[in-house]
Design a protein around this motif. Structure first.
Motif, mmCIF file in Angstrom:
data_model
loop_
_atom_site.group_PDB
_atom_site.id
_atom_site.type_symbol
_atom_site.label_atom_id
_atom_site.label_comp_id
_atom_site.label_asym_id
_atom_site.label_seq_id
_atom_site.Cartn_x
_atom_site.Cartn_y
_atom_site.Cartn_z
ATOM 1 N N HIS A 71 -1.778 -3.408 -19.633
ATOM 2 C CA HIS A 71 -1.323 -3.399 -18.487
ATOM 3 C C HIS A 71 -0.220 -4.332 -18.895
ATOM 4 N N ALA A 72 -0.122 -4.956 -19.243
ATOM 5 C CA ALA A 72 1.536 -5.616 -20.162
ATOM 6 C C ALA A 72 1.762 -4.096 -20.237
ATOM 7 N N LEU A 73 1.224 -3.485 -21.767
ATOM 8 C CA LEU A 73 2.134 -2.208 -22.205
ATOM 9 C C LEU A 73 2.313 -0.780 -21.047
ATOM 10 N N ALA A 74 1.580 -0.802 -20.288
ATOM 11 C CA ALA A 74 1.647 -0.070 -19.279
ATOM 12 C C ALA A 74 2.897 0.170 -18.335
ATOM 13 N N SER A 75 2.982 -1.196 -18.514
ATOM 14 C CA SER A 75 4.164 -1.873 -17.193
ATOM 15 C C SER A 75 5.492 -1.210 -18.187
ATOM 16 N N ARG A 76 5.567 -2.256 -19.644
ATOM 17 C CA ARG A 76 6.813 -1.299 -20.119
ATOM 18 C C ARG A 76 7.336 -0.650 -19.896
ATOM 19 N N LEU A 77 5.597 0.174 -20.209
ATOM 20 C CA LEU A 77 6.136 1.861 -20.352
ATOM 21 C C LEU A 77 6.434 2.442 -18.987
ATOM 22 N N GLY A 78 6.140 2.230 -18.233
ATOM 23 C CA GLY A 78 6.114 3.085 -16.773
ATOM 24 C C GLY A 78 5.413 3.654 -16.586
ATOM 25 N N ASP B 61 1.656 4.332 -15.087
ATOM 26 C CA ASP B 61 0.544 3.974 -13.345
ATOM 27 C C ASP B 61 -0.165 3.229 -13.682
ATOM 28 N N LYS B 62 -0.361 2.202 -13.090
ATOM 29 C CA LYS B 62 -1.973 1.342 -13.192
ATOM 30 C C LYS B 62 -2.963 1.764 -13.356
ATOM 31 N N ALA B 63 -2.760 2.798 -12.148
ATOM 32 C CA ALA B 63 -4.077 3.712 -11.650
ATOM 33 C C ALA B 63 -4.790 4.140 -13.193
ATOM 34 N N LEU B 64 -4.549 4.215 -14.183
ATOM 35 C CA LEU B 64 -4.532 4.863 -15.394
ATOM 36 C C LEU B 64 -5.675 3.991 -16.123
ATOM 37 N N ILE B 65 -5.501 2.502 -15.752
ATOM 38 C CA ILE B 65 -6.487 2.000 -16.428
ATOM 39 C C ILE B 65 -6.854 1.622 -15.642
ATOM 40 N N LYS B 66 -8.677 1.930 -16.234
ATOM 41 C CA LYS B 66 -9.989 1.237 -15.922
ATOM 42 C C LYS B 66 -10.486 0.461 -16.236
ATOM 43 N N PRO B 67 -10.587 -0.516 -16.391
ATOM 44 C CA PRO B 67 -11.574 -1.636 -16.587
ATOM 45 C C PRO B 67 -12.312 -2.116 -16.992
ATOM 46 N N THR B 68 -12.570 -2.225 -17.948
ATOM 47 C CA THR B 68 -14.773 -1.985 -18.524
ATOM 48 C C THR B 68 -14.845 -3.197 -19.105
ATOM 49 N N THR B 69 -15.932 -3.261 -20.186
ATOM 50 C CA THR B 69 -16.352 -4.443 -21.051
ATOM 51 C C THR B 69 -17.309 -3.603 -22.016
ATOM 52 N N SER B 70 -17.703 -4.119 -23.289
ATOM 53 C CA SER B 70 -17.804 -3.740 -24.220
ATOM 54 C C SER B 70 -19.577 -3.450 -24.280
ATOM 55 N N VAL B 71 -20.313 -4.062 -23.207
ATOM 56 C CA VAL B 71 -21.641 -4.639 -22.793
ATOM 57 C C VAL B 71 -21.718 -3.124 -22.027
ATOM 58 N N ALA B 72 -20.943 -2.965 -21.132
ATOM 59 C CA ALA B 72 -21.370 -1.488 -20.284
ATOM 60 C C ALA B 72 -21.557 -0.382 -21.247
ATOM 61 N N LYS B 73 -20.880 -0.475 -22.341
ATOM 62 C CA LYS B 73 -20.357 0.205 -23.486
ATOM 63 C C LYS B 73 -21.411 0.815 -24.221
ATOM 64 N N GLY B 74 -21.955 -0.256 -24.008
ATOM 65 C CA GLY B 74 -23.572 -0.589 -25.527
ATOM 66 C C GLY B 74 -22.027 -0.586 -26.800
ATOM 67 N N ILE B 75 -21.426 -1.243 -26.937
ATOM 68 C CA ILE B 75 -20.327 -1.127 -27.762
ATOM 69 C C ILE B 75 -20.799 -3.081 -28.869
ATOM 70 N N HIS B 76 -21.662 -2.898 -29.881
ATOM 71 C CA HIS B 76 -21.319 -4.120 -30.717
ATOM 72 C C HIS B 76 -19.852 -4.113 -31.244
ATOM 73 N N ILE B 77 -19.626 -5.604 -31.349
ATOM 74 C CA ILE B 77 -17.999 -6.450 -31.915
ATOM 75 C C ILE B 77 -18.860 -6.609 -32.748
#
Length: 289
Positions: A226-233, A235-251
């Motif tokens: 959100h901070a980067l998108a705001s500075r670059l102008g 649209d915040k609608a182009l940010i869809k929050p998720t989680t690594s768990v929901a994506k099945g990605i091990h970190i």
């Protein structure tokens, strides 16, 4: 001299030192690139490295940093715990001042804002190797009576325009596509420009002991997006929050807290944690260049 001067962090330190009027040499493992400003250094050779006589200070910005490699490749531990600390010991023995770069991951990520001298709690192989490497370096400094010529400087996540996820996000936004940052991944990012300038300052002041360079905030990747998108102008609608768990990605390293306390470092050097908006400033400059 910057050992690891070919890396993007090492290169930033070299540039910062030269901007300040210092003669700065970079080490390289590629013999064909050796010149008046680049010296050959290969950790894996049995011969002890001898610094050029004009060198009075060295930054050790080199390590095996890939988390998966540190888990599976025995050579990663040899590099992080034996070979690089051996070079630090050799440089101290030659009378140099040395900055040995380490990582916030040695604290494990369960305690907010660990101070410079707090106990370690490494949870992954890379963190354990860096913690052990710190111990080897300190033992060598004690043996040589050189603690006053050594600092161990730990860093949080270092960013520029080429570091993931920035390139992928920017490319997606240009196509009008949404990105999916992780809400459950927290970091305290700092820009490579901030690191270069800060390390130059620490070197100029000839500080010793444990030091930290950190972002001023623990932020999720969603907040960062959100901070980067705001500075670059964007649209915040182009940010869809998720989680690594929901994506099945091990970190491998998924800390609750990433930021480092900098009280001692700031008192001694004047360097303060980098605010998120200043990091974004540096990223935008980097993107536009």
């Amino acid at each position: 001299m910057v050992v690891g001067g070919d890396s993007f962090v090492g290169g930033s330190v070299v540039e910062a030192l030269r901007r300040r009027g210092h003669r700065a040499l970079a080490s390289t493992r590629r013999r064909e690139t050796v010149d008046a400003d680049r010296v050959f250094l290969d950790f894996e050779t049995p011969e002890a490295f001898r610094a050029p006589p004009e060198v009075k200070y060295a930054y050790l910005i080199a390590a095996a940093t890939n988390y998966d490699r540190c888990e599976t490749d025995p050579m990663a531990r040899v590099i992080n715990v034996d070979l690089i600390p051996r070079t630090v010991a050799s440089l101290l023995e030659q009378g140099l001042h040395v900055t040995f770069i380490s990582t916030n991951s040695v604290f494990g990520g369960e305690r907010p804002w660990p101070h410079e001298d707090d106990p370690h709690a490494p949870g992954i192989a890379y963190a354990q190797q860096k913690s052990d490497g710190e111990a080897v370096v300190l033992a060598a400094a004690d043996r040589l009576g050189a603690r006053d010529r050594l600092n161990i400087t730990r860093l949080t996540k270092i960013m520029n325009a080429t570091v993931s996820p920035v390139p992928g996000w920017v490319a997606a936004w240009k196509r009008g596509e949404a990105v999916e940052p992780f809400e459950d991944l927290v970091f305290a990012p700092i820009s490579v420009n901030f690191v270069g300038e800060a390390l130059a300052t620490l070197g100029e002041k000839r500080l010793s002991g444990n030091l930290h360079l950190s972002g001023a905030e623990n932020v999720s990747y969603v907040a960062f997006a959100h901070a980067l998108a705001s500075r670059l102008g964007v649209d915040k609608a182009l940010i869809k929050p998720t989680t690594s768990v929901a994506k099945g990605i091990h970190i491998a390293f998924k800390p609750r807290y990433s930021g480092l306390g900098m009280t001692r470092t700031t008192q001694l050097s004047g360097v303060e944690p980098q605010p998120l908006d200043r990091l974004i400033d540096d990223l935008v400059v980097d993107l536009r260049s």
